[in-house]
Design an enzyme around this catalytic site. Structure first.
Site, PDB file in Angstrom:
ATOM      1  CD  GLN A 195      39.737  40.767  35.577  1.00  0.00           C
ATOM      2  OE1 GLN A 195      40.378  41.777  35.353  1.00  0.00           O
ATOM      3  NE2 GLN A 195      38.785  40.341  34.774  1.00  0.00           N
TER       4      GLN A 195
ATOM      5  CG  HIS B  60      42.692  45.960  36.679  1.00  0.00           C
ATOM      6  ND1 HIS B  60      43.216  45.990  35.400  1.00  0.00           N
ATOM      7  CD2 HIS B  60      41.411  45.562  36.528  1.00  0.00           C
ATOM      8  CE1 HIS B  60      42.287  45.623  34.532  1.00  0.00           C
ATOM      9  NE2 HIS B  60      41.176  45.350  35.190  1.00  0.00           N
TER      10      HIS B  60
ATOM     11  CG  ASN C 194      41.639  48.903  34.451  1.00  0.00           C
ATOM     12  OD1 ASN C 194      42.092  48.894  33.310  1.00  0.00           O
ATOM     13  ND2 ASN C 194      40.479  48.350  34.756  1.00  0.00           N
ATOM     14  CD  GLU C 195      37.592  49.526  32.182  1.00  0.00           C
ATOM     15  OE1 GLU C 195      36.786  49.044  32.983  1.00  0.00           O
ATOM     16  OE2 GLU C 195      37.672  49.160  31.000  1.00  0.00           O
TER      17      GLU C 195
END
Ligand code: BGC
Length: 392
Positions: free
Chosen positions: A24, A118, A162-163
């Protein structure tokens, strides 16, 4: 925890920082599956990540700003696609790059929390089936082992995945979305196995590392009479991933908004509710509810808020939202819940998985010059981090 007139003092050692992820912010992540998706004919994504915030080169500026603002911690991810560009071929230069980031954070007084995965995968890994390939777990563990030089010294907290609960719902064509679809049970089992294998790999190399993973908490709220529906809805989407963390050193809470559940499943956002740029309900109380639910499932595993924030063009609303969330955090601490950290999402305006439009950043980034400009919310939150007193 005693509240004083000015607010709630943070416990000793409390982590207070901001979060980013590699894809990102770094830019040019050309060897990843997301880059490929962004550039595919007919892609569902509005725009590609391109240079993002150019943090691959400008990370020293990002860290300078965070430290100057008053933050003591920084959560960032390292990019598997760069570290292992081809199967079994590890890039010394990429590993050195992330090691320099760890050292750079420490030199500035920022404790690094490092996320291993991620959302993005190396292209080669995705092309052979991604997490559905029979040897996916072993390959992830091999990567986790290979990043030992990055993690060995100075890093205390590692987030493996992540998640995972969001990841388990993703197909190559779908961007992460709120209101989770049903995770695939096999993918769920694979991600839990991958988390355990990566945990074992990094601990074998550096036993003092504190490992955990971060779960997307959707704050499922039952309307009266729908309690059982909500519990059944929450279980495969959240609780299974929290239960898998019971042997971990910490559990990451990531909360942004709530999802109300009626007798037939999720309900629309209440009429007239304020919406953020992602279309989510402005609901700062989500954080307190997420912390409490998480703690009730994981038992005495310490909680770290690894993401919480709001996409808005109105920075005053970011301050209001975050103040509300921190008040909830202070209440949770006052009730004796073992919360050990808060990381705001996000340090920078960045690529929000398909578009730069939803701005979550404490720091604005000019897309042409890459110049960074901390917003008033960054100064406000940095002061709280520096003074170590929560506003309640
Ligand atoms: C993710 C971030 C994302 C944020 C806001 C979380 O799901 O970990 O990558 O940008 O929420 O959507």
């Amino acid at each position: 925890m005693l509240a004083c007139a000015e607010g709630t003092p943070l416990p000793d050692g409390f982590l207070f920082g901001a979060s980013t992820s590699a894809h990102q912010t770094e830019g040019g992540n050309t060897n990843s599956d997301w880059w490929q998706l962004e550039h595919r004919t007919g892609t569902p994504l509005a725009e590609p990540s391109g240079d993002a915030a150019d943090s691959y080169h400008r990370w020293p500026v990002d860290m300078d700003l965070l430290a100057e603002l008053g933050f003591t911690d920084y959560r960032f991810s390292i990019e598997w696609a760069r570290i292992e560009p081809e199967p079994g071929r590890f890039s010394r230069a990429a590993t050195d790059h992330y090691r320099r980031m760890v050292d750079g954070a420490l030199e500035r007084g920022l404790r690094p929390m490092v996320t291993l995965h991620h959302f993005t995968l190396p292209r080669w890994f995705a092309e052979r089936g991604g997490w559905t390939a029979p040897d996916a777990v072993g390959l992830f563990a091999r990567y986790a082992e290979a990043v030992e030089p990055v993690l060995r010294e100075g890093v205390r907290h590692v987030c493996t995945i992540n998640e995972p609960n969001l990841l388990a719902t993703l197909t190559a064509d779908a961007a992460p979305a709120p209101g989770l679809p049903l995770p695939d049970p096999e993918l769920t089992a694979t991600l839990i196995a991958a988390h355990r294998a990566a945990t074992a790999a990094v601990k074998a190399a550096a036993p003092a590392l504190r490992t955990g993973w971060s779960v997307a908490n959707q704050v499922y709220q039952a309307v009266p009479g729908a309690e059982e529906v909500a519990a059944a809805y929450r279980r495969p989407r959240e609780d299974v991933f929290l239960e898998a963390a019971r042997a971990d050193d910490w559990i990451g809470v990531q909360a942004y908004t709530r999802t109300r559940i009626g007798r037939h499943g999720p309900l629309p956002v209440p009429k007239g509710a304020e919406l953020t740029l992602t279309g989510w309900e402005f609901y700062p109380a989500a954080l307190g509810e997420a912390i409490r639910h998480t703690a009730s499932v994981v038992g005495d595993v310490p909680v770290i808020v690894t993401e919480n924030g709001i996409a808005t063009h109105d920075d005053g609303r970011r301050v209001s939202y975050t103040r509300g969330a921190l008040e909830e955090l202070a209440r949770a601490l006052a009730d004796g819940i073992d919360v050990r950290g808060y990381f705001h999402w996000s340090a920078l305006d960045n690529y929000e998985w398909g578009s730069f439009r939803p701005t979550f950043g404490l720091i604005a980034v000019d897309p042409r010059t890459f110049l960074r400009a901390p917003k008033p919310s960054a100064h406000w939150l940095g002061r709280i981090a520096r003074n170590r007193v929560l506003p309640l």
